[in-house]
Design a protein around this motif. Sequence first.
Motif, PDB file in Angstrom:
ATOM      1  N   ASP A  71      -2.147   2.974   6.359  1.00 25.30           N
ATOM      2  CA  ASP A  71      -2.832   1.703   6.482  1.00 25.30           C
ATOM      3  C   ASP A  71      -1.885   0.586   6.088  1.00 25.30           C
ATOM      4  OD1 ASP A  71      -5.179   2.375   7.556  1.00 25.30           O
ATOM      5  OD2 ASP A  71      -6.432   1.735   5.874  1.00 25.30           O
ATOM      6  N   ARG A 118      -7.876  -9.355   0.009  1.00 24.03           N
ATOM      7  CA  ARG A 118      -8.354  -9.005  -1.330  1.00 24.03           C
ATOM      8  C   ARG A 118      -8.545 -10.269  -2.147  1.00 24.03           C
ATOM      9  NH1 ARG A 118      -5.962  -3.619  -1.180  1.00 24.03           N
ATOM     10  NH2 ARG A 118      -7.109  -2.953  -3.000  1.00 24.03           N
ATOM     11  N   TYR A 142     -11.531  -6.988  11.178  1.00 24.15           N
ATOM     12  CA  TYR A 142     -11.096  -6.582  12.514  1.00 24.15           C
ATOM     13  C   TYR A 142     -11.470  -7.686  13.484  1.00 24.15           C
ATOM     14  CZ  TYR A 142     -10.506  -1.757  10.905  1.00 24.15           C
ATOM     15  OH  TYR A 142     -10.098  -0.631  10.272  1.00 24.15           O
ATOM     16  N   SER A 143     -10.983  -7.546  14.675  1.00 27.59           N
ATOM     17  CA  SER A 143     -11.365  -8.494  15.711  1.00 27.59           C
ATOM     18  C   SER A 143     -12.061  -7.737  16.830  1.00 27.59           C
ATOM     19  CB  SER A 143     -10.135  -9.196  16.265  1.00 27.59           C
ATOM     20  OG  SER A 143     -10.483  -9.882  17.431  1.00 27.59           O
ATOM     21  N   HIS A 169     -12.114  -5.587   4.838  1.00 29.89           N
ATOM     22  CA  HIS A 169     -11.399  -5.046   5.996  1.00 29.89           C
ATOM     23  C   HIS A 169     -11.838  -5.832   7.210  1.00 29.89           C
ATOM     24  CE1 HIS A 169     -10.568  -1.744   3.287  1.00 29.89           C
ATOM     25  NE2 HIS A 169      -9.648  -1.338   4.141  1.00 29.89           N
ATOM     26  N   VAL A 176     -12.486  -6.248  -1.658  1.00 36.57           N
ATOM     27  CA  VAL A 176     -11.602  -5.923  -0.548  1.00 36.57           C
ATOM     28  C   VAL A 176     -12.373  -6.101   0.754  1.00 36.57           C
ATOM     29  CG1 VAL A 176     -10.090  -4.178   0.420  1.00 36.57           C
ATOM     30  CG2 VAL A 176     -10.498  -4.223  -2.020  1.00 36.57           C
ATOM     31  N   ILE A 201      -6.381  -6.656   5.837  1.00 39.19           N
ATOM     32  CA  ILE A 201      -7.127  -6.370   4.604  1.00 39.19           C
ATOM     33  C   ILE A 201      -6.931  -7.544   3.652  1.00 39.19           C
ATOM     34  CG2 ILE A 201      -7.465  -4.730   2.753  1.00 39.19           C
ATOM     35  CD1 ILE A 201      -5.949  -2.723   4.652  1.00 39.19           C
ATOM     36  N   TYR A 257     -14.875  -9.952  12.677  1.00 44.04           N
ATOM     37  CA  TYR A 257     -15.710  -8.825  12.284  1.00 44.04           C
ATOM     38  C   TYR A 257     -15.248  -8.310  10.922  1.00 44.04           C
ATOM     39  CZ  TYR A 257     -17.030  -3.857  12.439  1.00 44.04           C
ATOM     40  OH  TYR A 257     -17.482  -2.605  12.143  1.00 44.04           O
ATOM     41  N   ALA A 258     -16.082  -8.545   9.918  1.00 39.17           N
ATOM     42  CA  ALA A 258     -15.781  -8.026   8.593  1.00 39.17           C
ATOM     43  C   ALA A 258     -16.400  -6.653   8.498  1.00 39.17           C
ATOM     44  CB  ALA A 258     -16.352  -8.934   7.521  1.00 39.17           C
ATOM     45  N   SER A 259     -15.588  -5.667   8.717  1.00 44.15           N
ATOM     46  CA  SER A 259     -16.144  -4.324   8.823  1.00 44.15           C
ATOM     47  C   SER A 259     -16.616  -3.816   7.476  1.00 44.15           C
ATOM     48  CB  SER A 259     -15.085  -3.401   9.402  1.00 44.15           C
ATOM     49  OG  SER A 259     -15.419  -2.074   9.186  1.00 44.15           O
ATOM     50  N   ASN A 260     -15.695  -3.808   6.544  1.00 43.96           N
ATOM     51  CA  ASN A 260     -15.993  -3.136   5.283  1.00 43.96           C
ATOM     52  C   ASN A 260     -15.666  -4.082   4.149  1.00 43.96           C
ATOM     53  OD1 ASN A 260     -16.486  -0.998   3.446  1.00 43.96           O
ATOM     54  ND2 ASN A 260     -14.271  -0.724   3.261  1.00 43.96           N
ATOM     55  N   VAL A 261     -16.624  -4.317   3.324  1.00 46.30           N
ATOM     56  CA  VAL A 261     -16.417  -5.175   2.166  1.00 46.30           C
ATOM     57  C   VAL A 261     -16.760  -4.352   0.947  1.00 46.30           C
ATOM     58  CG1 VAL A 261     -17.058  -7.309   1.045  1.00 46.30           C
ATOM     59  CG2 VAL A 261     -17.099  -7.176   3.512  1.00 46.30           C
ATOM     60  N   THR A 262     -15.841  -4.274   0.042  1.00 40.48           N
ATOM     61  CA  THR A 262     -16.129  -3.415  -1.096  1.00 40.48           C
ATOM     62  C   THR A 262     -15.401  -3.893  -2.333  1.00 40.48           C
ATOM     63  OG1 THR A 262     -16.199  -1.143  -1.831  1.00 40.48           O
ATOM     64  CG2 THR A 262     -14.279  -1.800  -0.617  1.00 40.48           C
ATOM     65  N   ASN A 319       0.865  -1.175   0.000  1.00 41.56           N
ATOM     66  CA  ASN A 319       0.000   0.000   0.000  1.00 41.56           C
ATOM     67  C   ASN A 319       0.901   1.224   0.000  1.00 41.56           C
ATOM     68  OD1 ASN A 319      -1.888   1.937   0.384  1.00 41.56           O
ATOM     69  ND2 ASN A 319      -2.574   1.227   2.388  1.00 41.56           N
ATOM     70  N   SER A 377      -2.045  -5.177   2.168  1.00 44.43           N
ATOM     71  CA  SER A 377      -3.129  -6.136   2.242  1.00 44.43           C
ATOM     72  C   SER A 377      -2.684  -7.499   1.744  1.00 44.43           C
ATOM     73  CB  SER A 377      -4.320  -5.641   1.442  1.00 44.43           C
ATOM     74  OG  SER A 377      -3.879  -5.141   0.208  1.00 44.43           O
TER      75      SER A 377
END
Lengths: 396, 211, 178, 198, 382, 108
Positions: free
Chosen positions: B30, B120, B108-109, B106, B104, B118, B58-63, B25, B33
């Motif tokens: 950040d 991918r 977390y725990s 993101h 992608v 992250i 915890y899958a915070s952000n999936v994009t 990255n 990944s």
Amino acid sequence: MTAASIDQVFVNAKQALLSLLPETLRPGLSMAINAAAILGTFALLFAVATLLERKGLGRIQNRYGPNRVGPFGVLQPVADGLKMLIKEDILPRQADRVVHFLAPIALVLSVLLAYAVLPFGRNMAPIDLDAGVLYFFAASAATELGVFMAGWASRSKYSLLGAMRGIAQMISYELPLVLSTLGVIMVTGSLSLVEIAERQAPPAGAILGRWFVFTPWGLAGFLLFMTAAVAEANRAPFDLPEGESEIIAGHMVEYSGFKYALFFMGEYLGMFAASGLAITLFLGGYHAPFAFLGWAPSWFWFFAKLLALLAVFIWLRGTLPRLRQDQLMNFAWKWLLPMSLVNLVAAGVWSYSAAWTLPGAGFVRWASCAGLLILPALWLSRGWRARVGPRVYRYA
Amino acid sequence: MEPLEQLRARAEASVPGAVLEIVPNACPADPPSLRVDPGHALAVAWFLRDDPQLRLDYASNVTGVDWPETVTKEKARVKRMVDGVVKEFETVVEKRRPGFLEAVYHLYSMELKQGPVILRQRTGDRDRAVTVASLTPVWRGAEFQEREIYDLYGIRFEGHQDLRRLLMWEGFEGHPMRRDYVEPDDYDYEPTPHADVLEKARKHYPAPPAS
Amino acid sequence: MNPVFFILAVVTLAGALGAVALRNMVHCALCLAVTFIGIAALFLHQGAQFAGLVQVLVYVGAVAVLIVFAILLTRSGDARKGVAVFSRSWKTGLLTAAATLATLVAAIVNSPGLLREAPRAPELSVRQIGLDLMSQWLLPLEILGLLLTATMIGAVILAMPEKPSGEPAPGPEKGARP
Amino acid sequence: MSVPGSGILKGLVETARNFAGSYVSPERLVTVQYPEESLPPPENARNFPFLVYDEDPDKGLRCVACKICEKECPPQCIYIVAERDEKGKVLKRPRIFDIDISVCMNCQICAEVCPFDAIKMDTEFELSRYERFGALLLHKQDLAKSNEYYRRIHPTEAAEVDARLAEDRARQQAKAAAAKAAAASPAGAPAPAADKTP
Amino acid sequence: MSAAPPSAPLPAGAAIDRDLLEISLGPHHPSTHGVFRMDVVLDGERVVRLKPVFGYLHRNHEKLAEGMTYLSSMPFTDRLDYFCSMTNNWAYALAVEKLAGLQVPDRAQYIRVIVGELTRLLNHACLIGFLTHDMGAMGTPLMYAFREREKILDLFESLSGSRMMCNYMRFGGCRVDLSPAWLQAARKVVDDFPRFLDEFDALLTTNEIVMTRSQGVGILPRELAINASVTGPMLRASGVDYDLRKVDRYGIYDRFDFRVPLGEHGDVYDRIMIRFLEMRESLTILRQALREIPPGPILDPKSKLRGFRPRAGEVYGRIEAPKGELGFYLVSDGSPNPYRYRVRPPSLINLTILEDMCLGQLVADAVIILGSVDIVLGEVDR
Amino acid sequence: MTPLPYWLILSSILFAIGLAGCLVRRNAIMVLIGIELMLNAANLNFIAFWRYGSGAEAAHGIMFVLFAIAIAAAETAVGLALVIALYRLRRTVQVDEADALKADDKPR
């Protein structure tokens, strides 16, 4: 004019009007005058009540309420009525035309019929029926059919759900409603509303009237009656058939314009009728609360009490959320119905203990009656209290 | 949080056959990944979630991200024998990077309050091989987000039990978040003073409407 | 013939006819309610005030609504096209009813003893009925009470779902404190 | 566990207090009866942009048609065409400056990015029109408002802007004077481009 | 839009031949909080299937943002969760600051905390109002909440110039400095707020009907909540201690002393109460922040308004918005426009388990469960 | 005053209609409706005989009607409960389809 003549002003006016006519026409015309008077008065009261409700709710919610039409918004009901009249009357294509049309009429008619036996003042009961209470419940029993017709004929899922809710609720609450009046009937030994009202007249020389609400069973009966009456009138917190946030307007969802206004009117008229019955049964009818206020006309007191109860209805509506269907049913069958039966027993104990002459008997009478009511009430709500209650929260 | 290198090694050890690539990255804020091949993504995801040191529950952000085919021209020095003499030439080399779509994640725990890792997944290309593995069985929270990616980017998620469009309507054509998406010409004229709207209207209608 | 009687009789009979003959069952139930009201009015016309009011309260307020409810619950409200409303043996049934009617009417017409003058309308107060119920008719009343209790229990058991455990538990029970 | 019903009673007391309170305490009854009374907008209030001019509504516009605001405007509601002289040379003022306030979303970004303090936010909000299209497209002449107006609606901000502009002007004049002095002493030096757009 | 038949099968146990009623709650329904539709299959009044359908307000905010500069997207973030524009700004600013490596001055950090917590107050108060309105409380609590919200919006208006679409934060700080008079007004609002909370408390928290309606309804178990990426008060009502203000300590939240309330049952009542208690904690944060706010600049001097070009790379910045974790995922290729701009909307993701919570409940419960999720369609649909 | 035979004929017709409805319709609820009509016809007779008979003060006729109404209500409740139970079992309330004593001869 003396106080007595003011008290009887409407009765005398009617008599004067009747005396102008031949004997044979008089009974029929007397009925017509009564009907017209009820219609006029309560249609006006309906208009006033909608305004008061909106104003009252507004103030409860820290708003002004309607204040644009006329001074302080007093002409708002006129504007509302006009709007309702000129609105398009929408009939869903799938709807059952005849039943859809008849439903609001059936509803309003059956509610209006119930007014025939209410004593609005001294000598002012349209019909002094021997079985007045029975008549009242019989007449208002048909409102359920009105609600069902509306819900079914609209052919909407929402309105069907609303109708189902409405019927279930009205059947369930009819029982406690009737049973909670039985105490009064038992004590007075009469089904005539005029006689019941007369029995609560303040005795000569006494300050306080002998209202039934001042006795433990009467108070309990009044509360039970009012609870059931709120449910019968589909008012918050028992407004499930309408269920604005869930099923939008329930059985009325496909109505518009004047038919919708009729439903509204039916709801309000039902509320007035139930309040009128509560007043007659528990709140001393058309009698003044204190003997020294007896100079005011009897009809004034009746309508004053009616407006007071109306305020309670509005107040409840402005405060309480709605119950859920199963909770409503549980409340009716598992709490209200047993409690009204218990109340019957309490009324019996009260009337039999009237003969006690021992010292302190008054206190014992009160205590036993109250205990008879409070303990079952707590016992019946034990399941609910085990399940529901305030909680303590922890912090991370 | 353990270093990403170590994490990769452990993941590769625990999921046989998985090849994870660390994608750098450019932004130091950040972490880089981990790229996982769709074939092993699900197994790696289970490992990431259930490994006691990671517990990425915890899958915070999936994009999704769209990377169309790019052609970059780079100047390069090339040594070549010219007339027996080694000379250096400057030439322009065209670098072709095939296009692909990317999902992608993101992670977390919540248990151990650490992250992010992250993850991918890349598709083969942008037209036919657009399938990657759905990680919804591992993280329920990815359900709507994967649907959204499917809707807006057109990545198919293998193993998603309810892969429908999320925001666009059923029957909508195309995937609007792709960078080469062209708005369909369903222009509806409405008289407005806005210049570009008028321009569009002129283009759309044979005769410009009277405004 | 009294015009009031005539009107009420016509309304009642029309309602009854509608109640058995209409295709749409909700219409039938509503017609039934009209019949009930008509009969209650006939009772009142006869001077049986108490019985008339009880008729309205029980029949219109409860029985008609129950029937309506049953129609809704069994989804038989919508008359579907092509589904037979009348049973295969409807001719026999109609004949039986007609024969019964003929017999009854013949019997009534041929009984001249029935043509008698009505006595003065009795003054029957609710109090009187109540006292009678509690003295002379006490035993039937008690038996009736027992019967009604049994009915209520029976009806509840009949209408109860067969496997209450299989149904999803309603909200509050499910949310009991752990 | 409290007595059943006490929570309902508490709620009823609360609503009754609010009912009575709405008659006595203005803090409870916050509604403003709008057409009759209206609250003055706070100083920072922003609604739609306007163009500031000094002295003359047309010539005095501060706008130099640099199109930065047009580019940065998120909903793309600004449309600028710069004035050109007969020879087609771009002059530093707008020929057309349109803002479609039916599209504008009052974000103030145009005012922020403007390096010349030429576009500012108005506080006027009673802009309803009978015509749906066109009436809300404001042209240069509708948009031009005087600096005095700006000072009136945003006094603090305007004072800062005025000070900054005065400072700039002073610096430029000093520069110009220095340049003139420099030009005066050695002959033939070209005049420096003092007011180049940054 | 035609109601396409949902492709998902009915849940086990629901036989097809039972008399199921399929109704469409929404998109025009009083309690779907916007244009939102729930495709509900009912058995009587019991929910046997519920599919949320949305997208009616979809405007492809992310696509729009890819076509404009970083700054131009800022006002559009206001329109995501239009109740909480300040926190939306904050989350976006945070992500861009991470990307561009900007430092936010102390005073700006304090301002952000103040406006952010005020936003939390108004969001939670209104949500409880809406929720009780869904329960049928005629909007009385809602009106009280709006009354208080009005005071906070007045603060926002006098600070940022707009009541709801604040567009207040900038990369590396805030746009306008707050004045001593504003601080004074804010202190007054904060000091008056507990009175309103007590009022709410008396009206709702021990009300028997509210308790009966909400306790044991819409239970979200802890494990499911974590697995379904539920965030915010809903997650904490299920008993998970995960508050980004504590976990990430973004901004300057490590300087404040506050607690994170946790629920036990994960039902609707817990969600109401967690929001209540969070409001009280927000007030303590606000009191500290209003007391300690230092003087100083409010914008990083390195921050540029015009011609802002962050370095290439990708970042994910997230904050604890009132509705849950609000994140912005940005991919930059070094140009003035973001290459990829993604909003992680808490409302949308919290809706994932709506069906799980509603199955087996009555339709009246489904409505309040939806209310307790706290969605704003501007954010769900983007 | 209407003579007694009119009342009796009215109730006879009502009874016949009820009987016809009972016998002719397929739906179990309609059968119940027919029974209700017959019961009401009987009640009408009771009232008529009470009114025209001797000893009207004794209120026997009214008592009969009251008891009949109570029993009819009970009968309706049980009857409708049966109908609903039948519907649960067979998904139909047509009486001519419910002609077997066992439940499992038809698919549910």
